[in-house]
Scaffold this active site. Structure first.
Site, PDB file in Angstrom:
ATOM      1  N   ALA A 608      25.702  -3.797  14.751  1.00 23.46           N
ATOM      2  CA  ALA A 608      26.836  -4.733  14.728  1.00 23.46           C
ATOM      3  C   ALA A 608      26.372  -6.168  14.961  1.00 23.46           C
ATOM      4  O   ALA A 608      25.548  -6.679  14.209  1.00 23.46           O
ATOM      5  CB  ALA A 608      27.894  -4.299  15.732  1.00 23.46           C
ATOM      6  N   LYS A 679      20.587   3.135   8.796  1.00 32.03           N
ATOM      7  CA  LYS A 679      20.172   1.984   9.611  1.00 32.03           C
ATOM      8  C   LYS A 679      18.664   1.942   9.780  1.00 32.03           C
ATOM      9  O   LYS A 679      18.042   0.887   9.622  1.00 32.03           O
ATOM     10  CB  LYS A 679      20.855   2.029  10.984  1.00 32.03           C
ATOM     11  CG  LYS A 679      22.339   1.731  10.905  1.00 32.03           C
ATOM     12  CD  LYS A 679      22.994   1.874  12.258  1.00 32.03           C
ATOM     13  CE  LYS A 679      24.495   1.671  12.151  1.00 32.03           C
ATOM     14  NZ  LYS A 679      25.199   2.030  13.370  1.00 32.03           N
TER      15      LYS A 679
END
Ligand code: ADP
Ligand code: ASP
Ligand code: MG
Length: 812
Positions: A608, A679
């Protein structure tokens, strides 16, 4: 004595004329007042002429409208008891005009002579009406017909002023005249036989300058509808501002290159007598305006930017040009003989080509003429036929002091290049008072604003955002932008404008910036949304520093990034799909970003708002090499395993994570480990490794049946069905006194993801809530890793990560 000229808008209607009368009555010295036709009248007169010549009877209706316009001005401006004389005079003039049009209609031809007579009627009528109105208010005004003062003659087919006769006429008339105010029509003149001529479109400015020069007045004032000569056309550049002082040369360059506020020939008569020219606003008379004199006293190197639309570029080239002198002379001669105006010219030093810019309307004729002139050379292939390119525009930077400042053209072309504005040709006057570029017409507005920002708003950079996806993250982002607007302006000199918003149903655009206080209402009323339609609109809006912001998890949207990048539109995204797609796609996007020099940022793809990718990029850029990455990268899985115990069931905890916005819209993407795999894939790729998602080992802890459910409802049900399986995971951890973490690892070119039981004392053990942690082991961080740790999920932090990427672009 002063000469004042009031333009078309200043005398557009009775209201405005009242303002003009107020201004002229405030002068204590004698003044000469030149007026234009009422706004739009010259265009209409010419249009009616063309209709009549084509045998189109509708010309009569337009003529009626024109009559009404003038008669209603009389009725509003002149008291009833004095109106009849004025009304009958104007009617009789319009009858004469009607006769001219009838003749045109009958012979189907509008000769240049008739055209000159017809087009001058606007000024004749306006000056008469304004004079009558002024006298009815008791002003000491006389009217004089300019055709009796300004005499023109023909020079190489062009109408030019005979200054000897004109100056003599003016001196003798004004010597005798005792009027305080002399009112004259602009634009009109006559030849030595008394046949009416005109001074060219926009020529009333010139009328005033000719009179000013002849009478050697103290000042020439051009009263118009803007408060001076602006740094760029104020209709196209919102931030343009009036220039206080400017030299004759600079004003001449700006008006020659399209600053319509002053008709270019106007400057010459004033310059010769050193008469200051003021540009003033009829509707804001207290504004200072622009003063044009011999001096350009400001240190500003670039004084203004102007442009001309509808340019065509003619290129004459061929290997046979080198060493044979005389091509340019013959080229220029044939155009000049035909009265074709050359706006710019460039010749490459290799002498293999000459490039000229002219008005598009004359381009076909010019091409034919040049091809005829060089027929022989073309036939023996010494030259190619002329290459004609249309739909172009010229943009020019102007400033006397540019020659003493280095790097201006560098700045100009890099600013244009960064905004994907293709430059077709460049010319720089030897005096270095202007730098001219030919660009596509469709890019004018963007180019003007880009250059204006670069040279006049030195400190403020404007970013234009096109946001797609306004759910949890997107709406938080809009809130953050809204609350930071002033701070960013004051502290980072960034002005952020949201020019487009879309969700899956609707989209809305506003070039001036969407009002963020009511964006939800505006979006609801917007047009139907569609990914490609959004792209098309962003492209066609063609605004500088545009950034596409993707807050969705949509595959379809990720597929169009390349089209944004190819059009020099930056991309900022929290959507991982593009970077975790096939290696080829990821590499293509990175290459487009490099090749076009346009940003492609996706910090929020991992952790994030945490600065993980930025940190990694900085390590690599500074020469470090990453060997191992160990990370807990799923805020949602971390939240889930931190809260899951013998009191809170796995099902309930997952549901809670979804409610709090910690999971992807489809929680399976998190729980299957795919999200974490994506990721680590992105981190491995950003560390310089060519790796695919399939190469990542992923041992799922989820029962297959749960992962194969069709929708969220079925998925949540399956979590209840498999309760025992999840409980056994918890029990194992609790027996070993370990904590459950979903760990991603990249080591020696290999990546894996999976559940691990972390013992006390490990870096990952005390990871709370939805926190993420990444350990980078590199050449420089050998034993102690570089650690980035903090909240790694949630709408607010993700939005702030996207915002940080946007700000990063602003600071570039
Ligand atoms: P008038 O009718 O008073 O002669 P014009 O329409 O000929 O007025 O010229 C004024 C207009 O010129 C302005 O309204 C503006 O739209 C346009 N313009 C173009 N470039 C410039 C500039 N650099 N500065 C000011 N005005 C400009
Ligand atoms: N009326 C003329 C034109 O529109 C001259 C002027 O207004 O300057 O071109
Ligand atoms: Mg004008």
């Amino acid at each position: 004595m002063k000469v004042l000229k009031f333009g078309g808008t200043s005398v557009a209607n009775a209201n405005n004329i009242e303002k003009v009368l107020e201004i002229i009555s405030s002068y204590s010295e004698d003044i000469v007042v030149v007026v234009s036709a009422f706004s739009g009248v010259t265009d209409t007169l010419l249009h009616i002429g063309r209709l009549a010549a084509q045998g189109d009877e509708s010309y009569k209706d337009l003529l009626d409208e024109l009559e009404n316009k003038h008669l209603s001005a009389i009725k509003s401006l002149i008291p009833v008891q004095k109106q009849s004389h004025a009304l009958s005079y104007v009617k009789s003039e319009l009858n004469k005009l009607e006769t001219l049009y009838e003749g045109t209609y009958l012979v189907n031809e509008l000769s240049p002579k008739t055209e000159a007579v017809i087009s001058g009627y606007g000024e004749l009528l306006s000056s008469y009406i304004i004079g009558e109105s002024a006298r009815s208010k008791g002003l000491n005004v006389i009217n004089k017909d300019t055709r009796e003062l300004i005499q023109t003659t023909l020079l190489f087919g062009k109408t030019v002023v005979d200054f000897d006769v004109t100056n003599a006429n003016c001196s003798s008339f004004f010597k005798e005249s005792t009027a305080k105010i002399t009112l004259l029509p602009g634009f009109v003149a006559s030849d030595k036989d008394g046949v009416p001529t005109t001074l060219g479109r926009g020529g009333s400015d010139y009328t005033a300058a000719i009179l000013a020069g002849a009478l050697r007045v103290d000042a020439l004032e051009i009263w118009t509808d803007v408060s001076g000569m602006y740094t760029a056309n104020p209709n196209l550049v919102k931030q343009a501002m009036p220039i206080n002082n400017i030299s004759y040369q600079e004003a001449m360059e700006l008006s020659h290159f399209g600053a319509k506020v002053l008709y270019a020939p106007t400057i010459h008569p004033a310059l010769q007598q050193n008469i200051p020219i003021w540009i003033k606003n009829t509707f804001k008379p207290n504004k200072t305006g622009t003063c044009i004199t011999n001096e350009s006293d400001e240190e500003q190197a670039v004084k203004g930017i102007s442009h001309i639309e509808n340019i065509a570029l003619l290129t004459l080239q061929g290997s046979g040009m080198v060493g044979f002198p005389g091509y340019s002379k013959r080229l220029l001669e044939v155009l000049s003989n035909e009265g074709i105006n050359i706006i710019m010219i460039t010749q490459a030093s290799s002498e293999q080509s000459i490039c000229i810019g002219i008005d598009s309307s004359e381009s076909e004729k010019a091409k034919t003429l040049i091809d005829q002139t060089f027929e022989y050379e073309i036939s023996i292939k010494r030259l190619d036929p002329v290459n004609l390119e249309k739909d172009l525009a010229i943009i020019a930077l102007v400033g006397d002091k540019m020659k003493s400042h280095q790097g201006i053209s560098g700045k100009m072309f890099s600013a244009l290049g960064n905004n994907n504005i293709n430059v077709k040709a460049i010319a720089q006057g030897a005096s270095e008072k202007n730098i001219t570029a030919v660009i596509n017409k469709k890019d004018i507005k963007k180019a003007l604003n880009t250059l204006h920002e670069r040279f006049f708003e030195a400190n403020i950079k404007q970013l234009n955002l096109f946001i797609t996806g306004v759910g949890n993250v997107g709406s938080k982002l809009i809130d953050q932008i809204q609350s930071q607007t002033d701070y960013l302006k004051d502290h980072l000199s960034l002005s952020i404008r949201v020019a487009g918003i879309s969700n899956s149903k609707k989209m809305v655009f506003d070039e001036k910036g969407i009002d963020l206080t009511i964006w939800k209402d505006l979006l609801e009323k917007g047009e139907n949304a569609e990914t490609n339609a959004f792209l098309r609109t962003v492209k066609s809006m063609n605004i500088r520093n545009s950034i596409f912001v993707d807050n969705t998890a949509s595959e379809k949207i990720a597929q169009v990034y390349e089209h944004y990048l190819e059009n020099n539109i930056g991309v900022v995204t929290c959507n991982k799909i593009a970077c975790a797609d096939q290696l080829l796609h990821y590499k293509k996007l990175k290459k487009l970003s490099r090749d076009f020099g346009v940003p492609f940022l996706f910090e929020t793809n991992v952790g994030a708002g945490l600065p993980i990718i930025d940190t990694l990029n900085n390590l690599i850029a500074s020469g470090d090499k990453v060997h191992t990455i160990q990370a807990v990268l799923s805020g949602s899985l971390n939240f889930i395993f931190n809260n899951f115990d013998n009191k809170n069931s796995f099902h309930d905890v997952v549901l809670e994570a979804q409610k709090q916005g910690f999971t992807e819209p489809d929680p399976k993407i998190d729980l299957s480990g795919v999200d974490v795999a994506r990721k680590i894939l992105i981190l491995a790729r950003e560390s310089g490794n060519d790796i695919e998602l399939e190469d990542i080992e992923n041992e799922s802890f989820m029962p297959k049946e749960c992962l194969e459910t069709a929708d969220n409802d079925a998925f949540f049900k399956s979590l209840i069905t498999h309760k025992a399986h999840f409980n056994s995971i918890y029990e194992k951890a609790s027996k070993e006194n370990a904590r459950i973490k979903y760990v991603a690892q990249f080591k020696d070119g290999k990546a894996s993801v999976g559940l691990q039981y972390i013992p006390e004392g490990h870096d990952f053990y005390n990871l709370e809530g939805s926190d993420n942690i990444v350990l980078f082991y590199t050449d420089r961080y050998v034993n102690q890793p570089l650690i980035v740790k903090g909240a790694g999920a949630g709408a607010e932090v993700t939005a702030s990560g996207i915002f940080a990427d946007i700000i990063r672009i602003g600071k570039r």
